[in-house]
Motif scaffolding. Structure first.
Motif, PDB file in Angstrom:
ATOM      1  N   UNK A 214       0.837  -1.201   0.000  1.00  0.00           N
ATOM      2  CA  UNK A 214       0.000   0.000   0.000  1.00  0.00           C
ATOM      3  C   UNK A 214       0.873   1.253   0.000  1.00  0.00           C
ATOM      4  N   UNK A 215       1.888   1.280   0.851  1.00  0.00           N
ATOM      5  CA  UNK A 215       2.772   2.450   0.924  1.00  0.00           C
ATOM      6  C   UNK A 215       3.561   2.638  -0.365  1.00  0.00           C
ATOM      7  N   UNK A 216       4.044   1.538  -0.921  1.00  0.00           N
ATOM      8  CA  UNK A 216       4.837   1.629  -2.147  1.00  0.00           C
ATOM      9  C   UNK A 216       3.990   2.082  -3.326  1.00  0.00           C
ATOM     10  N   UNK A 217       2.750   1.613  -3.404  1.00  0.00           N
ATOM     11  CA  UNK A 217       1.893   2.035  -4.508  1.00  0.00           C
ATOM     12  C   UNK A 217       1.571   3.523  -4.392  1.00  0.00           C
ATOM     13  N   UNK A 218       1.290   3.992  -3.178  1.00  0.00           N
ATOM     14  CA  UNK A 218       1.039   5.425  -2.989  1.00  0.00           C
ATOM     15  C   UNK A 218       2.264   6.240  -3.440  1.00  0.00           C
ATOM     16  N   UNK A 219       3.439   5.790  -3.042  1.00  0.00           N
ATOM     17  CA  UNK A 219       4.659   6.490  -3.443  1.00  0.00           C
ATOM     18  C   UNK A 219       4.836   6.437  -4.959  1.00  0.00           C
ATOM     19  N   UNK A 220       4.602   5.274  -5.533  1.00  0.00           N
ATOM     20  CA  UNK A 220       4.785   5.077  -6.966  1.00  0.00           C
ATOM     21  C   UNK A 220       3.840   5.970  -7.768  1.00  0.00           C
ATOM     22  N   UNK A 221       2.587   6.029  -7.370  1.00  0.00           N
ATOM     23  CA  UNK A 221       1.604   6.848  -8.071  1.00  0.00           C
ATOM     24  C   UNK A 221       1.950   8.332  -7.955  1.00  0.00           C
ATOM     25  N   UNK A 222       2.559   8.713  -6.843  1.00  0.00           N
ATOM     26  CA  UNK A 222       2.927  10.114  -6.649  1.00  0.00           C
ATOM     27  C   UNK A 222       4.116  10.578  -7.457  1.00  0.00           C
ATOM     28  N   UNK A 223       4.904   9.649  -7.995  1.00  0.00           N
ATOM     29  CA  UNK A 223       6.103  10.040  -8.740  1.00  0.00           C
ATOM     30  C   UNK A 223       5.775  10.931  -9.938  1.00  0.00           C
ATOM     31  N   UNK A 224       4.747  10.581 -10.696  1.00  0.00           N
ATOM     32  CA  UNK A 224       4.421  11.368 -11.883  1.00  0.00           C
ATOM     33  C   UNK A 224       4.069  12.800 -11.510  1.00  0.00           C
ATOM     34  N   UNK A 225       3.310  12.966 -10.441  1.00  0.00           N
ATOM     35  CA  UNK A 225       2.957  14.303  -9.985  1.00  0.00           C
ATOM     36  C   UNK A 225       4.211  15.071  -9.590  1.00  0.00           C
ATOM     37  N   UNK A 226       5.125  14.409  -8.921  1.00  0.00           N
ATOM     38  CA  UNK A 226       6.372  15.043  -8.489  1.00  0.00           C
ATOM     39  C   UNK A 226       7.165  15.529  -9.695  1.00  0.00           C
ATOM     40  N   UNK A 227       7.302  14.686 -10.703  1.00  0.00           N
ATOM     41  CA  UNK A 227       8.077  15.065 -11.892  1.00  0.00           C
ATOM     42  C   UNK A 227       7.389  16.213 -12.626  1.00  0.00           C
ATOM     43  N   UNK A 228       6.068  16.146 -12.750  1.00  0.00           N
ATOM     44  CA  UNK A 228       5.340  17.189 -13.470  1.00  0.00           C
ATOM     45  C   UNK A 228       5.519  18.543 -12.780  1.00  0.00           C
ATOM     46  N   UNK A 229       5.322  18.566 -11.485  1.00  0.00           N
ATOM     47  CA  UNK A 229       5.449  19.824 -10.743  1.00  0.00           C
ATOM     48  C   UNK A 229       6.870  20.359 -10.863  1.00  0.00           C
ATOM     49  N   UNK A 230       7.860  19.478 -10.724  1.00  0.00           N
ATOM     50  CA  UNK A 230       9.254  19.889 -10.829  1.00  0.00           C
ATOM     51  C   UNK A 230       9.531  20.462 -12.217  1.00  0.00           C
ATOM     52  N   UNK A 231       9.059  19.768 -13.249  1.00  0.00           N
ATOM     53  CA  UNK A 231       9.309  20.213 -14.620  1.00  0.00           C
ATOM     54  C   UNK A 231       8.625  21.538 -14.911  1.00  0.00           C
ATOM     55  N   UNK A 232       7.388  21.680 -14.486  1.00  0.00           N
ATOM     56  CA  UNK A 232       6.642  22.905 -14.742  1.00  0.00           C
ATOM     57  C   UNK A 232       7.266  24.077 -14.005  1.00  0.00           C
ATOM     58  N   UNK A 233       7.701  23.854 -12.775  1.00  0.00           N
ATOM     59  CA  UNK A 233       8.242  24.947 -11.977  1.00  0.00           C
ATOM     60  C   UNK A 233       9.579  25.457 -12.504  1.00  0.00           C
ATOM     61  N   UNK A 234      10.308  24.637 -13.273  1.00  0.00           N
ATOM     62  CA  UNK A 234      11.588  25.088 -13.802  1.00  0.00           C
ATOM     63  C   UNK A 234      11.457  25.752 -15.168  1.00  0.00           C
ATOM     64  N   UNK A 235      10.250  25.766 -15.734  1.00  0.00           N
ATOM     65  CA  UNK A 235      10.025  26.487 -16.983  1.00  0.00           C
ATOM     66  C   UNK A 235       9.881  27.981 -16.703  1.00  0.00           C
ATOM     67  N   UNK A 236      10.342  28.836 -17.625  1.00  0.00           N
ATOM     68  CA  UNK A 236      10.035  30.256 -17.475  1.00  0.00           C
ATOM     69  C   UNK A 236       8.526  30.454 -17.482  1.00  0.00           C
ATOM     70  N   UNK A 237       8.055  31.446 -16.771  1.00  0.00           N
ATOM     71  CA  UNK A 237       6.612  31.651 -16.656  1.00  0.00           C
ATOM     72  C   UNK A 237       5.953  31.773 -18.021  1.00  0.00           C
ATOM     73  N   UNK A 238       6.643  32.443 -18.973  1.00  0.00           N
ATOM     74  CA  UNK A 238       6.039  32.639 -20.293  1.00  0.00           C
ATOM     75  C   UNK A 238       5.903  31.333 -21.059  1.00  0.00           C
ATOM     76  N   UNK A 239       6.675  30.298 -20.621  1.00  0.00           N
ATOM     77  CA  UNK A 239       6.633  29.016 -21.324  1.00  0.00           C
ATOM     78  C   UNK A 239       5.611  28.059 -20.736  1.00  0.00           C
ATOM     79  N   UNK A 240       5.098  28.336 -19.543  1.00  0.00           N
ATOM     80  CA  UNK A 240       4.235  27.353 -18.881  1.00  0.00           C
ATOM     81  C   UNK A 240       2.933  27.135 -19.642  1.00  0.00           C
ATOM     82  N   UNK A 241       2.365  28.221 -20.175  1.00  0.00           N
ATOM     83  CA  UNK A 241       1.128  28.065 -20.932  1.00  0.00           C
ATOM     84  C   UNK A 241       1.376  27.237 -22.185  1.00  0.00           C
ATOM     85  N   UNK A 242       2.507  27.484 -22.872  1.00  0.00           N
ATOM     86  CA  UNK A 242       2.835  26.719 -24.065  1.00  0.00           C
ATOM     87  C   UNK A 242       3.067  25.252 -23.731  1.00  0.00           C
ATOM     88  N   UNK A 243       3.730  24.979 -22.597  1.00  0.00           N
ATOM     89  CA  UNK A 243       3.981  23.592 -22.213  1.00  0.00           C
ATOM     90  C   UNK A 243       2.684  22.879 -21.911  1.00  0.00           C
TER      91      UNK A 243
END
Length: 247
Positions: A214-243
């Motif tokens: 149960x704990x591992x699946x919760x962690x595993x499912x959360x990975x995609x959200x973590x990567x998305x947030x990290x990737x979006x936050x490192x884009x310049x603000x003007x690029x976020x809408x385009x991304x």
């Protein structure tokens, strides 16, 4: 296969693989030239895909690939946890020798795939997507709830578009001179796709360790959200809408 079914299958494949980018307009003339299918079957196929929320239809603007967003991914992540966790626990309770063999085989096949940070070609990512989906399907295959399994497949298809879109974000950043952000996101993507976490999840399932699984699946499912947030936050603000629109 009818022309409509053919058009539906081709469009659906390329939308899920993000070869048709989120937000991209879907012009009948261009699609007909690309796929060699007439306008009528294409229109019928696009209507089917709209019903699956893979395509949008706006008045005076026509069809477009459904956009991706952080809010959508958060919703899908929650839905996946709600649906997949009880399926996994039920599968662990019911699974026998055949189930164990299927899980081990699917894990081995996934372990042989290259991941996006090492090979971002369409062929490599298609193979990883296929084997990754097969591994999770094997984990859940002993569950008895047909409706939950159908919901899980629908959620998995929608998440696949987000996964593939993530692989495009480093290229967007690199094109804008953000090499550090690109490297950081690729490292996060590597962690999310690595076989080691899948191995731990498999071992917990085969050992019938409900709490750990149960704990591992919760962690595993959360990975995609973590990567998305990290990737979006490192884009310049003007690029976020385009991304968010696949641009």
């Amino acid at each position: 296969m009818s022309k409509t079914d053919e058009a539906y299958a081709l469009l659906r494949r390329d939308i899920l693989a993000a070869r048709l980018r989120p937000g991209q307009p879907l012009k009948l003339g261009a699609l007909s030239e690309t796929y060699g299918v007439g306008w009528t079957p294409l229109r019928e196929a696009l209507s089917r895909l709209e019903a699956e929320r893979l395509v949008t239809l706006a008045s005076n603007r026509g069809f477009a690939v459904a956009p991706v967003s952080r809010a959508e991914l958060e919703d899908l992540t929650h839905a996946r946890l709600v649906v997949e966790l009880p399926l996994l626990l039920e599968s662990m309770e019911r699974g026998g020798a055949d189930w164990e063999s299927a899980v081990v085989t699917a894990h081995y096949r996934l372990s042989r795939c290259k991941i996006a940070p090492d090979d971002s070609s369409d062929a490599a990512m298609d193979e990883w997507d296929e084997k990754h989906a097969a591994f999770h399907a094997a984990l859940l295959s002993a569950a008895a709830s047909g409706w939950l399994l159908r919901f899980q497949t629908t959620i998995s298809d929608q998440l696949r578009r987000h996964h593939r879109h993530l692989s495009l974000m480093p290229a967007i950043r690199a094109a804008n001179g953000q090499q550090d952000g690109n490297a950081q996101t690729m490292a996060a993507l590597r962690q999310a796709m690595a076989i080691e976490h899948h191995t731990r999840l498999m071992e917990a399932a085969l050992e019938r360790d409900m709490a750990r699984a149960r704990d591992l699946l919760r962690e595993h499912i959360g990975y995609t959200m973590h990567v998305y947030v990290h990737a979006e936050d490192t884009l310049p603000r003007r690029m976020r809408r385009r991304a968010a629109n696949g641009g």
